[in-house]
Design a protein around this motif. Structure first.
Motif, mmCIF file in Angstrom:
data_model
loop_
_atom_site.group_PDB
_atom_site.id
_atom_site.type_symbol
_atom_site.label_atom_id
_atom_site.label_comp_id
_atom_site.label_asym_id
_atom_site.label_seq_id
_atom_site.Cartn_x
_atom_site.Cartn_y
_atom_site.Cartn_z
ATOM 1 N N ASP A 92 0.850 -1.187 0.000
ATOM 2 C CA ASP A 92 0.000 0.000 0.000
ATOM 3 C C ASP A 92 0.886 1.237 0.000
ATOM 4 O O ASP A 92 1.872 1.299 0.744
ATOM 5 C CB ASP A 92 -0.888 0.029 1.247
ATOM 6 C CG ASP A 92 -1.941 -1.057 1.256
ATOM 7 O OD1 ASP A 92 -2.092 -1.737 0.226
ATOM 8 O OD2 ASP A 92 -2.605 -1.225 2.302
ATOM 9 N N ILE A 93 0.551 2.217 -0.824
ATOM 10 C CA ILE A 93 1.290 3.475 -0.810
ATOM 11 C C ILE A 93 0.300 4.630 -0.720
ATOM 12 O O ILE A 93 -0.745 4.623 -1.359
ATOM 13 C CB ILE A 93 2.202 3.654 -2.054
ATOM 14 C CG1 ILE A 93 1.396 3.628 -3.349
ATOM 15 C CG2 ILE A 93 3.293 2.595 -2.082
ATOM 16 C CD1 ILE A 93 2.204 3.996 -4.597
ATOM 17 N N GLY A 94 0.618 5.593 0.097
ATOM 18 C CA GLY A 94 -0.249 6.757 0.273
ATOM 19 C C GLY A 94 0.523 7.873 0.938
ATOM 20 O O GLY A 94 1.581 7.653 1.538
ATOM 21 N N GLY A 95 0.017 9.073 0.824
ATOM 22 C CA GLY A 95 0.648 10.209 1.461
ATOM 23 C C GLY A 95 0.366 10.231 2.954
ATOM 24 O O GLY A 95 -0.278 9.328 3.493
ATOM 25 N N PRO A 96 0.797 11.274 3.651
ATOM 26 C CA PRO A 96 0.641 11.321 5.105
ATOM 27 C C PRO A 96 -0.756 11.710 5.572
ATOM 28 O O PRO A 96 -1.059 11.595 6.757
ATOM 29 C CB PRO A 96 1.656 12.393 5.523
ATOM 30 C CG PRO A 96 1.773 13.291 4.335
ATOM 31 C CD PRO A 96 1.605 12.402 3.137
ATOM 32 N N ASP A 97 -1.638 12.163 4.655
ATOM 33 C CA ASP A 97 -2.947 12.679 5.050
ATOM 34 C C ASP A 97 -4.061 11.705 4.687
ATOM 35 O O ASP A 97 -4.121 11.209 3.559
ATOM 36 C CB ASP A 97 -3.219 14.022 4.362
ATOM 37 C CG ASP A 97 -2.137 15.055 4.664
ATOM 38 O OD1 ASP A 97 -1.787 15.185 5.848
ATOM 39 O OD2 ASP A 97 -1.656 15.704 3.721
ATOM 40 N N VAL A 98 -4.932 11.435 5.646
ATOM 41 C CA VAL A 98 -6.144 10.656 5.399
ATOM 42 C C VAL A 98 -7.306 11.642 5.391
ATOM 43 O O VAL A 98 -7.574 12.325 6.384
ATOM 44 C CB VAL A 98 -6.353 9.577 6.475
ATOM 45 C CG1 VAL A 98 -7.683 8.851 6.248
ATOM 46 C CG2 VAL A 98 -5.199 8.575 6.453
ATOM 47 N N LEU A 99 -7.998 11.744 4.263
ATOM 48 C CA LEU A 99 -9.008 12.785 4.055
ATOM 49 C C LEU A 99 -10.252 12.206 3.403
ATOM 50 O O LEU A 99 -10.178 11.201 2.688
ATOM 51 C CB LEU A 99 -8.450 13.891 3.141
ATOM 52 C CG LEU A 99 -7.136 14.547 3.546
ATOM 53 C CD1 LEU A 99 -6.563 15.330 2.364
ATOM 54 C CD2 LEU A 99 -7.345 15.470 4.727
#
Length: 494
Positions: free
Chosen positions: A208-215
């Motif tokens: 899984d890859i994602g940035g630091p923000d969950v929005l």
């Protein structure tokens, strides 16, 4: 140095991955169903091109011959009833051909899914997950990266977000705007894709890859508005809107085709948040950390706000960052752009036309409806802008950075091009390009007014003043051509 094959090089990710691989010193071969589709890429002469359809085992095997690593970036966007079958067939053909060709690594970019429960996935996301399983079963080590919304100019997800937010200051929205997701900057996606080549060969799995923000999607719309300098958006969720109605609504409000929007809308129904960050064991986070949502949006928009943006629209330069738009992006990518283009043949040599172009503004005026230009200048001053009072530094010569009435010289190529950036008060960003060229032994004057609207007011502004364009810009082109024809010729008395 690794010899790589990149499929999907005509797409959003592939078109940005190739130059990153070249920059890292790798050799690149691009696989495309039609080689001419790559001709407009700036890196075309630095790569090999193999024509092949991923469902053709013979052509695919030939394209993979001698390749050490292969990037699988092929997806149908959920169009047609049999899109999943086409995805499945292409993945199986490619996986078998890669194994037979002795490929040592497959890198795949798929979608971030809501865990291991396929019944919660949209058909589009189920197909991406199935492709991942097919590749992992190929016998070739695979790094499968799973991403949610990718933030960068040209990304379909980002363009949908951009257009919805810019065009609707208030909106009733489907319930999926409350779904949590974990957006990631295109810069970080490409860093992972390139870094996957260095993952140890014994590692074969998904990450899984994602940035630091969950929005939520509503959070992203509000965040986009804040970065773009738009007023806060009023968002009212309406749970009754179905996926089909939502995609038709997106297709109506934005230039993103409904057929493209629908699989994206379907995938937004379910949460797409990273369940692990194991990729950091093999590709460590950059020193400053992964790029957050506001910075990623700022990077995607920065060329609109800075001088360099107009060069992309005039095809005068190439993008300088992965988040920049590319000439090969879809026509609806990069935000809305309006243009008024005109040209006129000039009965004078190019140097005479150039003297008129470089001498424009100030005491010479703008060669069309002086009353209209004066009125626009007065309106600008009433709005707190600079108006027409600045004039120009020199009556005959211009240089980059010069103020020119309520314009600023952004680019000048002597004898060929003058590009001005508007500094008047506008609900958007505007440029005026004046050019001089020769065609079939005749001098031709080119004129282009470019406007990038900011929010709904920007769109209303353009269409509100559009009826005046024929008067102002049409007469300007004619009068510049006449002024050039009246210029003294070389060797004659002034």
């Amino acid at each position: 140095m690794t010899r790589c094959l990149v499929t999907g090089a005509t797409g959003y990710i592939g078109g940005r991955l190739v130059p990153e691989l070249l920059k890292a010193g790798h050799e690149v071969r691009c696989m495309a169903r039609s080689a001419p589709h790559l001709r407009d890429q700036t890196w075309r002469d630095r790569v090999e091109v193999a024509e092949a359809d991923a469902t053709d085992p013979v052509a695919t095997r030939a394209a993979l011959s001698g390749v050490e690593a292969a990037y699988y970036l092929i997806h149908t966007m959920g169009s047609g009833r049999d899109f999943a079958a086409r995805d499945r067939r292409a993945a199986r053909t490619f996986a078998a051909a890669a194994k037979e060709a002795g490929v040592r690594r497959i890198v795949y970019l798929g979608g971030l899914t809501p865990g291991d429960r396929p019944e919660r996935m949209s058909a589009h996301m189920r197909s991406r997950a199935e492709v991942e399983h097919i590749l992992l079963a190929s016998g070739v080590p695979v790094v499968a990266l799973r991403a949610s919304v990718i933030i960068g100019s040209g990304s379909v997800s980002f363009e949908m977000l951009r257009h919805l937010t810019e065009r609707l200051p208030a909106m009733t929205t489907p319930k999926w705007v409350a779904t949590r997701t974990q957006p990631i900057a295109i810069r970080d996606v490409l860093r992972y894709l390139v870094g996957a080549l260095d993952v140890p060969p014994e590692v074969s799995r998904g990450f899984d890859i994602g940035g630091p923000d969950v929005l939520t999607y509503a959070d992203m719309m509000r965040g986009y508005a804040a970065v773009a300098g738009l007023p806060p958006r009023l968002i009212i969720p309406v749970p009754l809107l179905t996926t089909r109605l939502s995609s038709l609504w997106v297709g109506l409000v934005t230039p993103v085709p409904a057929g493209v929007a629908r699989p994206l809308v379907e995938s937004l129904r379910e949460e797409a948040v990273c369940h692990e960050h194991d990729i950091a064991r093999y590709i460590p986070d950059p020193p400053g950390g992964l790029m957050g949502f506001p910075q990623a949006v700022r990077m995607a928009l920065h060329r609109i706000k800075e001088a360099g943006v107009a060069t992309r629209w005039s095809s005068a330069s190439t993008p300088g960052a992965p988040s920049d738009p590319l000439p090969t992006d879809p026509g609806w990518a990069g935000g809305s752009l309006y243009a008024d283009e005109r040209s006129a043949r000039v009965d004078a040599p190019p140097e005479a036309l150039w003297r008129v172009i470089e001498g424009i503004g100030g005491e010479h005026g703008w060669y069309s409806l002086p009353v209209a230009w004066e009125a626009r200048g007065l309106l600008d001053r009433f709005a707190g802008g600079v108006g027409l009072r600045r004039g120009r530094r020199d009556p005959r010569r211009l240089r980059v950075g010069d103020a020119l009435d309520f314009w600023r010289v952004e680019e000048i190529e002597p004898g060929r091009l003058l590009r001005l950036r508007a500094e008047m008060r506008l609900p958007g960003f505007a440029w005026l390009e004046l050019s001089c060229r020769e065609e079939e032994g005749r001098t031709v004057y080119g004129q282009r007014a470019i406007f990038h609207p900011r929010g709904l007011l920007g769109h209303l502004y353009w269409w509100g003043v559009y009826p005046l364009h024929g008067l102002i810009f049409g007469s300007m082109a004619r009068n510049v051509a006449r002024a050039a024809a009246a210029e003294p010729r070389a060797g004659t008395a002034a």
